[in-house]
Scaffold this active site. Structure first.
Site: not given
Ligand code: AMP
Length: 323
Positions: A192, A107, A189
């Site tokens: 968003k 970040k 990966k």
């Molecule tokens: P976030 O979008 O960072 O708030 O993540 C929300 C959830 O989605 C968390 O449990 C992350 O581990 C999961 N997550 C986000 N991106 C990935 C990805 N590319 N593969 C697997 N899990 C993901």
């Protein structure tokens, strides 16, 4: 217990890392799932977008099968006990270890002009979310493994310093390895905000899905015994996630006869069949303000009941009880 930040459109990584497990867990566990709106403030400058993002995350969770009657499904900021436990845990978190956290370093690289203290203490807030319900299983993707280790450290430190209150929480995926859904560009990966053309969103329409998959990275290849390059292995993984078979394509790869265009066509059609019903359901739910308000109220009530009990135990253990 788990949560997703309302910072944009949910994608396949969110679905397979998190949502799919929420839906499976709700049948047999006491579950708390939240929209992590306070976490979003660490990166979101324009809070005018927040309401729309929160409604989208609520709707996309429910459209994916989450049942707000079966679980506590709430907004983090509606449970102020979260902030109180966060403060208590901050006394157990060392600045040195927070500065070394890889997600913090990322970040700092991404937003060097906004390295706020909330970013630094992000893992403490996350530990507060989890420990608030004395949760033991946390359905998350592979990227969250280290944060879970930190949450366990805080739980153990609290217990050692003040007395036993918190069980150790672990990242959870029904006994299987944690999932990392790869991006379509062969590197990293799905996420968003980074590389939106290489990420498949639950709100993508059929054309967008076809276009993104047709442009997915592949490598000319396939010679007998040659290792499968990451970009191609990623497409095999995506195919399996949406119910496709890859054995025949893998054999063709090994023979050097694979036709990526054909494989991508099948993958795109499977992806459309998977995403379309979620997108359509989410669209209807997102526009039903009264229903979403009811969901948030119901969730906050359940979450606050659990949070209140934990905070009383924590404060008593610390000695913050003077009556
Ligand atoms: P976030 O979008 O960072 O708030 O993540 C929300 C959830 O989605 C968390 O449990 C992350 O581990 C999961 N997550 C986000 N991106 C990935 C990805 N590319 N593969 C697997 N899990 C993901």
């Amino acid at each position: 217990m788990s949560g997703i930040r309302p910072t944009g459109f949910l994608h396949l990584g969110n679905y397979f890392g998190a949502l799919r497990n929420y839906v499976r867990m709700q049948e047999s566990y006491n579950c708390y799932f939240m929209v992590a709106d306070l976490h979003a403030l660490t990166t979101l400058k324009d809070t005018k977008e927040l309401k729309g993002h929160v409604r989208r995350v609520l709707a996309e969770n429910i459209a994916s099968g989450l049942d707000p009657e079966k679980v506590a499904f709430y907004c983090q900021s509606h449970v102020p006990e979260t902030a109180e436990l966060y403060l208590l845990l901050n006394m157990l978190a060392y600045v040195g270890e927070l500065e070394k956290t890889p997600t913090f370093k990322d970040k700092v690289r991404l937003q060097p002009m906004n390295v706020n203290a909330g970013l630094l203490t992000y893992p403490v807030l996350q530990a507060a979310d989890i420990l608030l319900h004395r949760a033991t299983l946390v359905p998350v993707g592979k990227d969250q493994e280290q944060h879970l280790e930190m949450a366990r450290n805080y739980a153990n430190r609290f217990n050692q310093r003040y007395g036993e209150v918190f069980p150790e929480p672990y990242a959870f995926n029904f006994g299987e390895d944690l999932v990392k859904v790869p991006s379509l560009d062969g590197a990293g990966k799905m996420s968003k905000s980074e590389n939106q053309l290489a990420t498949l969103y639950l709100a993508d329409d059929d054309d967008a899905i076809r276009k993104k998959i047709s442009k997915a990275k592949t490598e000319s290849g396939g010679a007998p015994g040659a290792p499968v390059p990451d970009s191609v292995a990623n497409l095999f993984q995506l195919m399996r996630l949406v119910g496709g078979e890859t054995a025949a394509y893998e054999a063709q790869f090994n023979e050097g006869t694979i036709r990526y265009g054909d494989m991508k066509k099948e993958l795109a059609e499977r992806m459309i069949a998977f995403i379309t019903p979620i997108r359509e359901k989410a669209e209807a739910i997102r526009n039903d303000e009264a229903y979403l308000r009811k969901v948030m109220d119901m969730g906050a009530e359940k979450a606050r009941a659990s949070a209140k009990v934990t905070l009383e135990l924590a404060k008593e253990a610390i000695g913050l009880n003077y009556y």
